[in-house]
Design an enzyme around this catalytic site. Structure first.
Site, PDB file in Angstrom:
ATOM      1  CG  HIS A 143       7.495 -14.296  -6.265  1.00 12.75           C
ATOM      2  ND1 HIS A 143       7.076 -13.027  -6.599  1.00 12.75           N
ATOM      3  CD2 HIS A 143       8.592 -14.531  -7.024  1.00 12.75           C
ATOM      4  CE1 HIS A 143       7.870 -12.516  -7.522  1.00 12.75           C
ATOM      5  NE2 HIS A 143       8.795 -13.403  -7.795  1.00 12.75           N
ATOM      6  CE  LYS A 145      10.544 -10.427  -4.783  1.00 14.76           C
ATOM      7  NZ  LYS A 145       9.503 -11.364  -5.255  1.00 14.76           N
ATOM      8  CG  ASP A 150      16.972  -6.815  16.407  1.00 14.23           C
ATOM      9  OD1 ASP A 150      17.199  -8.040  16.524  1.00 14.23           O
ATOM     10  OD2 ASP A 150      17.869  -5.956  16.413  1.00 14.23           O
ATOM     11  CG  HIS A 315      12.269  -7.478 -11.296  1.00 18.83           C
ATOM     12  ND1 HIS A 315      12.251  -7.732  -9.937  1.00 18.83           N
ATOM     13  CD2 HIS A 315      11.943  -8.644 -11.902  1.00 18.83           C
ATOM     14  CE1 HIS A 315      11.940  -9.004  -9.730  1.00 18.83           C
ATOM     15  NE2 HIS A 315      11.744  -9.581 -10.898  1.00 18.83           N
ATOM     16  CE  LYS A 317       8.652  -8.232  -8.365  1.00 20.99           C
ATOM     17  NZ  LYS A 317       8.760  -8.648  -9.711  1.00 20.99           N
ATOM     18  CG  ASP A 322      -8.945   6.908  -9.010  1.00 30.88           C
ATOM     19  OD1 ASP A 322      -8.759   6.921 -10.237  1.00 30.88           O
ATOM     20  OD2 ASP A 322      -9.981   6.455  -8.477  1.00 30.88           O
TER      21      ASP A 322
END
Length: 397
Positions: A143, A145, A150, A315, A317, A322
């Protein structure tokens, strides 16, 4: 009828044993890996159109090599444009390696793959079925991505390549996500993560090719990169939550934590830590909302604040602990990312940059509505029925 029932029982026993033994083997061979604390330049993209414009432009400027790993690439116009750029760069002599999830990118046809290879693109699928644990291997998904260009620029985050990610799907638009563009000391580490996956799925070991690793000047922001698999993410979440003293913010499309992570969250609330959770008001997958409701219900009772994002689909994540550590990456706050998926997250330790991320999150909070306990406790037989089903299969959602 008895024969059919016997066959079903045998299949269920096989699935259980396959999964249990496959997971034990995966946990045994998985190696914990993390970067040192590094300095780099970080940019963040919460909107797909802006990200893809920048991403495609950098791909077009590549001189030596492009390494790309996505979970989802489809057959729509934005996907065709992306693959066209890769083919053109390969034809120009740039080394191009593309690694896609067989499941997430199932719409990439054989003809498309043949055209990529004819143009000089090296291509491989992750998530191949493997003996002897066929069911378990079908559930373990790469999963991550990430893209490395370069050896000097990397991308990492929640976006894939398909029309919904660039606001072209009316049901899910506008799409809200967080994706990092990284340069500096940590790019070689991301390159190494890709090349290890390429060795596993592409069958070629390029880790010793020094030409693929650049010595990059440090940037301004301190951060650490941690790839995870086979349950390693659970320990990271638990450690971060236990260390929190004042506040935790979690942004995720799927809130389905493990028992241990959830218990640690409740403990944090009980010792006075403010917990806020952002989830989408709408769903992009069947039963994922219903799987989250029992957890969100208990959090609300304990005193947490839960917000449903209303301006499109959320979507992103992210976790912020703190206001000192900000986690942005590919992993959802769910059991699949914790136990089954290969993920990679970036942990930012720079107060100025965290403040920038918080500005984006505060905008998302303004586009959200508080979820009230009454919303989840109203009698609703259909919702309760779906919750029971979702709870039984929550690991695989």
């Amino acid at each position: 009828m008895k024969v059919l029932l016997g066959i079903i029982i045998i299949i269920l026993i096989w699935i259980f044993c396959d999964f249990l033994l496959g997971r034990k083997k995966h946990m045994r061979i998985a190696r914990k890996e993390e970067s040192t604390f590094l300095y780099g330049s970080l940019d963040i993209f919460p909107h797909g159109p802006e990200l893809m414009a920048d991403f495609f432009n950098e791909l077009k400027q590549a001189k030596a090599h492009i390494h790309v790993l996505f979970y989802i690439v489809k057959k729509d116009q934005i996907s065709k444009e992306f693959l066209s750029i890769l083919k053109k760069k390969a034809q120009e002599g740039v080394q191009v390696r593309l690694l896609l999830s067989r499941l997430g990118s199932h719409k990439v046809s054989r003809d498309t793959i043949s055209a990529l290879k004819e143009a000089g693109v090296e291509f491989a699928f992750s998530n191949r079925l493997r003996f002897p644990f066929l069911f378990y291997s079908s559930q373990v998904r790469n999963h991550r991505k990430i893209t490395i260009i370069d050896g000097t620029i990397a991308y990492l985050g929640g976006f894939n390549v398909a029309k919904e990610y660039v606001d072209q799907d009316p049901k899910l638009s506008p799409w809200r996500d967080y994706h990092l563009k990284i340069s500096g000391e940590s790019v070689p580490f991301i390159q190494r993560v890709f090349l290890k996956d390429w060795k596993e799925y592409g069958g070629v070991d390029l880790l010793g090719d020094d030409a693929l690793f650049s010595k990059n000047a440090p940037g301004d922001f301190l951060h650490q990169l941690i790839p995870t698999e086979a349950g390693q993410l659970e320990e990271i979440f638990v450690e971060r939550i236990k260390a929190a003293k004042t506040s935790i913010l979690i942004g995720t499309p799927y809130f389905i934590p493990s028992k241990r992570v959830f218990a640690t969250l409740l403990e944090a609330i009980h010792r006075g830590v403010r917990l806020r959770v952002i989830v989408p008001a709408k769903s992009d997958h069947i039963l994922v909302q219903e799987a989250s409701f029992p957890y969100l219900r208990r959090l609300l009772i304990a005193g947490a604040e839960v917000f449903e994002f209303k301006n499109g689909f959320y979507h992103a994540k992210t976790c912020i602990f703190d206001e000192k550590i900000c986690d942005i990456g590919t992993a959802n706050f769910d059991k699949r990312s914790i136990f089954l998926n290969k993920e990679i997250n970036c942990y930012i330790h720079d107060p100025k940059y965290i403040s920038r991320v918080e500005d984006i999150i505060n905008k998302d909070l303004l586009d959200s509505k508080p979820l009230l306990l009454a919303d989840l406790t109203k009698p609703n037989f259909f919702r309760s029925f779906k919750e029971s089903i979702a709870g039984a299969i929550s690991l695989f959602l």
